[in-house]
Scaffold this active site. Structure first.
Site, PDB file in Angstrom:
ATOM      1  CG  HIS A  50      -0.319  -0.092   2.545  1.00 36.46           C
ATOM      2  ND1 HIS A  50       0.414   0.925   3.095  1.00 36.46           N
ATOM      3  CD2 HIS A  50      -0.316  -1.104   3.453  1.00 36.46           C
ATOM      4  CE1 HIS A  50       0.829   0.554   4.301  1.00 36.46           C
ATOM      5  NE2 HIS A  50       0.403  -0.674   4.533  1.00 36.46           N
ATOM      6  CG  HIS A 228       1.091   7.706   5.294  1.00 31.99           C
ATOM      7  ND1 HIS A 228       1.358   9.014   5.606  1.00 31.99           N
ATOM      8  CD2 HIS A 228       1.260   7.606   3.946  1.00 31.99           C
ATOM      9  CE1 HIS A 228       1.696   9.676   4.509  1.00 31.99           C
ATOM     10  NE2 HIS A 228       1.622   8.840   3.484  1.00 31.99           N
ATOM     11  CE1 TYR A 260       1.532  10.747  -1.382  1.00 25.81           C
ATOM     12  CE2 TYR A 260       2.239  11.631   0.736  1.00 25.81           C
ATOM     13  CZ  TYR A 260       1.677  10.610  -0.015  1.00 25.81           C
ATOM     14  OH  TYR A 260       1.252   9.452   0.596  1.00 25.81           O
ATOM     15  CE1 TYR A 536      40.849  14.014  18.663  1.00 26.10           C
ATOM     16  CE2 TYR A 536      42.726  14.921  17.471  1.00 26.10           C
ATOM     17  CZ  TYR A 536      41.379  14.600  17.531  1.00 26.10           C
ATOM     18  OH  TYR A 536      40.566  14.861  16.456  1.00 26.10           O
ATOM     19  CG  ASP A 549      37.934  12.778  16.748  1.00 24.58           C
ATOM     20  OD1 ASP A 549      39.103  12.614  16.369  1.00 24.58           O
ATOM     21  OD2 ASP A 549      37.498  13.853  17.215  1.00 24.58           O
ATOM     22  CB  THR A 551      40.457  12.434  24.949  1.00 14.41           C
ATOM     23  OG1 THR A 551      39.271  12.451  25.744  1.00 14.41           O
ATOM     24  CG2 THR A 551      40.513  13.681  24.090  1.00 14.41           C
TER      25      THR A 551
END
Length: 821
Positions: A50, A228, A260, A536, A549, A551
């Site tokens: 659907h 929906h 839409y 680091y 990323d 320490t």
């Protein structure tokens, strides 16, 4: 092909919708033949049958845009084969009914340039010429993408299934999964009503059933089935009537009216996202229960709800007046699985080998081709093939185990689906949830809060605005959620001292006899140094891309504290755990909530801290990038001499019960309390990178300007080392560059195209204003041979090109004298 369910397969895919068949298709394309797909009813009998079938390619996330572009390419290719999916490449129009919406469209056109997508601005009259049934009343402009279109979702599924079967995939319909077997944290197979299947990999493509399937494995999949609706009209156009003789109508989106449209035979399919939404299959208990989809809900729809669709119907008539008199062939009310942030839910879960591809949020048809491709590659390689963090299931923290919290967030996102996605937009549902020990102090002192990963975080303190400069307000979107207080807090940190609450930063403890060895294998820098050392570093994937990323502080011989970004804790925790040895020699624990963290930064930081502690905080006794246990006021503290502002200072960690006392002692020093917006401005001036924006799994340390962290000569090497060696030998084709713009009030938000000469060569990763250096700053990956310091560039902001140049970084204190003072 045998009709008997096998007792074993390497991969079992659960779900015969467009997601499951796409993954099966792409696994076969990669050469994986030992794949079984099981479907509880018939193919497409979940949400797929659907679906409205629109395929729009441009999205706010660069990775999703690339995925959707691949989808359109795949559907175009399948349309030429033996099992066409009903692909119609009719183009797509997006309307703007307000100047603000037109700004959004121009921003999208800028993004599209960086992908080579032919998105173009068109006038209201041009839009009407393409879609004659529309009224242009209130339309101020539009955008058109010729390569958008729509597809028949069921035909697409059968097309993908046919391709999967041709590649050796075995598909079993009318096969209901009753359980998912897990042993020692790893999936081992599935139980079905037709027998058990052992498997190394199980992929949950259950759509609206995905949460139920996840619970079978002890995994939370945070999705909510939302009701929906769309309708299909009787014929509205004939070849000799309005629009006749012009071929296919393009798809049409009018977000300001929440609607839409696409062509359906000679009529229209029309749907939208109402402000009064309805979830489905949840118990009436305030959202505290799990979804309970009926066991026989296969190939079925929900009852028509015309009252709830009234707003959408009325809006559709404003844009397409013929809708007022159109005959209605049917109203479709189907449940669609939505996530709390309107992005897909993809990837491997905490149960090894148990993958999820669900939560397609009503745009799964557009993404299905790309979803299948990236998931198949992820399964085969054991890691994502590109930066998929915005869709990764790991982005949802433990608070999303709560059905009520998930429901609140999902409903809010559904009802604001077509709102303009301003970068500073703050969600309000479910707040406050996670708070610092000094949340009440922040409130009492005029804090303006933002939210990240469920945490309430101070953006700025409005009382500080009096010391700021209103004339520096950026133009356009960047000036919307802005205050002069940001500049005041920045300048106070540069000239005296700023005080920041960083309690939300994620904290991970890695302990045990194998901890040092594990972290040395995962990190590109040398982290197993002396006790008290702070390093680091990055953790890399096998391609050399930056996965973490962080320490790393060595707190004892067999203990390390890792600190990472607020939103990345789940990702980094999972990455470390996934690579930890299985012999029990390493313990990995999330300790974020156990510790408060406050940062005191600025040239007077030592002067303010010293009277509060009997410990020596001189540079000789407490040098940069070291950690010590000290006392501050009445509070035992682990102090790290680190900075994200480019100033002398410390991050001070204490057990949470001491948080209020520690903050009171620090606030009494006279340091200016500041928020995260000031931190972002300070870090931009110093060129400090942010994972998820400036650096990602798609970029290696050499490209990102972080080669100084890489220790290729580490004994035993590290994950990703071979890829870095190969990258260094090839040479770096692109580098992350610092740009300064000639117009200081033209501030970038991210994703803006960057032009060198006449060529668009990159996009902005992050941007902002530097209050000390007095300029607008942006970062972007640019060709290394065309973007040396001093090179002239242009950045497109909302349709206008702003001049600037590549700057030598860092812009502030390049010798690091202040950090090391």
């Amino acid at each position: 092909m045998s009709k008997n369910l096998p007792g074993r397969a390497r991969v079992v895919v659960i779900g015969g919708g467009v997601g499951g068949t796409s993954i099966a298709y792409h696994l076969a394309e990669l050469g994986e033949r030992d794949v079984v797909l099981v479907e509880r009813a018939d193919l497409t009998s979940g949400s797929t049958f659907h679906s409205a079938g629109l395929v729009g390619q441009l999205r706010a996330d660069p990775t999703l845009t690339r995925m959707n572009m691949y989808s359109a390419e795949l559907y175009r290719r399948l349309q030429q084969g033996d099992d066409p999916p009903g692909w119609v490449e009719c183009g797509g129009i997006r309307l703007a009914g307000t100047p603000e919406r037109m700004q959004e469209i121009r921003r999208q056109i800028g993004w599209a340039r960086t992908f080579g997508l032919p998105l173009e601005e068109i006038s209201p009259d041009e839009a009407k010429a393409m879609f004659p049934l529309m009224s242009t009343d209130g339309v101020v402009g539009a955008a058109y993408l010729a390569t958008d279109g729509y597809v028949d979702p069921s035909q697409l599924t059968y097309s993908l299934a046919a391709g999967a079967r041709a590649g050796g995939v075995r598909i079993f319909t009318r096969t209901r999964v009753l359980g998912v077997e897990v042993k020692d944290g790893r999936v081992t197979g599935v139980r079905t009503d037709r027998g058990d299947v052992e498997a190394e990999i199980v992929v949950n493509c259950g759509g609206m059933f995905a949460a139920e399937i996840g619970r079978m494995a002890g995994v939370r999949v945070p999705i909510v089935p939302m009701s929906h609706q769309y309708l299909v009209t009787e014929p509205l156009r004939t070849r000799s009537g309005p629009g006749g003789g012009r071929g296919r109508l393009p798809t049409l989106r009018d977000p300001d009216h929440l609607v839409y449209f696409r062509e359906e035979v000679d009529g229209l399919l029309m749907g939208g996202y109402e402000r009064d939404s309805a979830s489905w299959s949840l118990p009436d208990d305030g959202g505290n229960g799990h979804d309970a989809i009926p066991a026989d809900f296969n190939g079925r729809l929900l009852a028509e709800d015309w009252d709830r669709f009234e707003e959408i119907t009325a809006n559709s008539q404003l844009r397409v007046p013929a809708m007022a008199d159109a005959g209605i062939r049917k109203l479709i009310n189907g449940p669609e699985a939505f996530t709390p942030d309107n992005e897909f839910c993809l990837g491997e879960t905490e149960v090894a080998g148990f993958f999820v591809a669900a939560g397609f949020c009503a745009h799964g048809i557009a993404g299905a081709g790309g979803i299948g491709k990236v998931m198949a590659e992820w399964i085969m390689a054991g890691e994502p093939p590109m930066d998929l963090w915005h869709m990764d299931i790991r982005r949802f923290g433990p608070h999303y185990r709560s059905p009520s919290y998930t429901l609140k967030r999902t409903v809010e996102n559904y009802e604001t689906y077509y709102d303009i996605p301003y970068p500073d937009r703050e969600r309000t549902a479910g707040r406050p949830l996670r708070v610092s020990p000094i949340y009440a102090w922040h409130e009492a002192h005029g804090a303006v809060f933002g939210e990240k990963a469920g945490w309430e975080r101070v953006n700025w303190y409005e009382p500080n605005a009096a010391a700021g400069d209103e004339s520096l307000r950026p133009r356009g979107w960047a000036g919307r959620a802005w205050s002069p207080a940001i500049g005041a807090e920045h300048i106070a940190t540069r000239t005296a001292a700023g005080l920041f609450d960083e309690t939300s930063f994620a904290k991970i403890e890695v302990t045990g006899p194998g901890a040092a060895g594990l972290l040395e294998r995962l990190c590109d820098n040398h982290v197993a140094r002396e006790v008290g050392a702070v390093t680091y570093t990055q953790c890399l994937n096998s391609r050399g891309g930056i996965e973490c990323d962080v320490t790393v502080t060595r707190t004892a011989g067999d203990a390390f504290l890792i600190v990472t970004g607020t939103a990345f804790g789940g990702h980094d925790l999972d990455w470390i755990r996934r690579h930890a040895p299985s012999d029990g020699s390493v313990r990995v624990a999330d300790v974020t909530g156990q510790y408060a963290c406050f940062a005191l930064w600025g040239p007077r930081a030592r002067d303010l801290l010293a009277p509060l502690t009997p410990d020596d905080v001189s540079d000789a006794a407490f040098p940069y990038l070291t950690s010590r246990e000290i006392v501050v006021g009445d509070v035992p503290v682990r102090a790290l001499r680190v900075t994200f502002a480019g100033e002398l200072g410390w991050e001070l960690y204490c057990s949470s019960e001491y948080g209020a006392a520690l903050w009171r002692a620090l606030a009494a020093t006279g340091a200016t309390p500041g928020g995260y917006r000031a931190i972002d401005s300070l870090r931009l001036e110093k060129g400090y990178r942010v994972w998820g924006a400036d650096i990602s799994p798609d970029r290696n340390p050499y490209e990102a300007g972080l080669g100084f962290c890489v220790k290729l000569d580490k004994p035993g090497g590290f994950l990703g080392r071979d890829a870095l060696v190969a990258a260094r030998e090839r040479g770096v084709a692109e580098r992350l560059r610092c740009l300064t713009l000639d117009d200081p009030r033209a501030v970038c938000l991210g994703n803006e195209p960057v032009r060198v000469g006449d060529d668009v060569v990159g996009r902005v990763t992050s941007g902002g204003y530097g209050y000390t250096v007095g300029t607008s700053i942006a970062y972007a990956y640019l060709p290394a041979d065309r973007a040396a310091p001093g090179a002239k560039v242009e950045v497109e902001l909302f349709g206008e090109w702003v001049t600037g140049e590549v700057a030598r970084e860092p812009l502030f204190d390049p010798a690091n004298a202040r950090v090391r003072s």
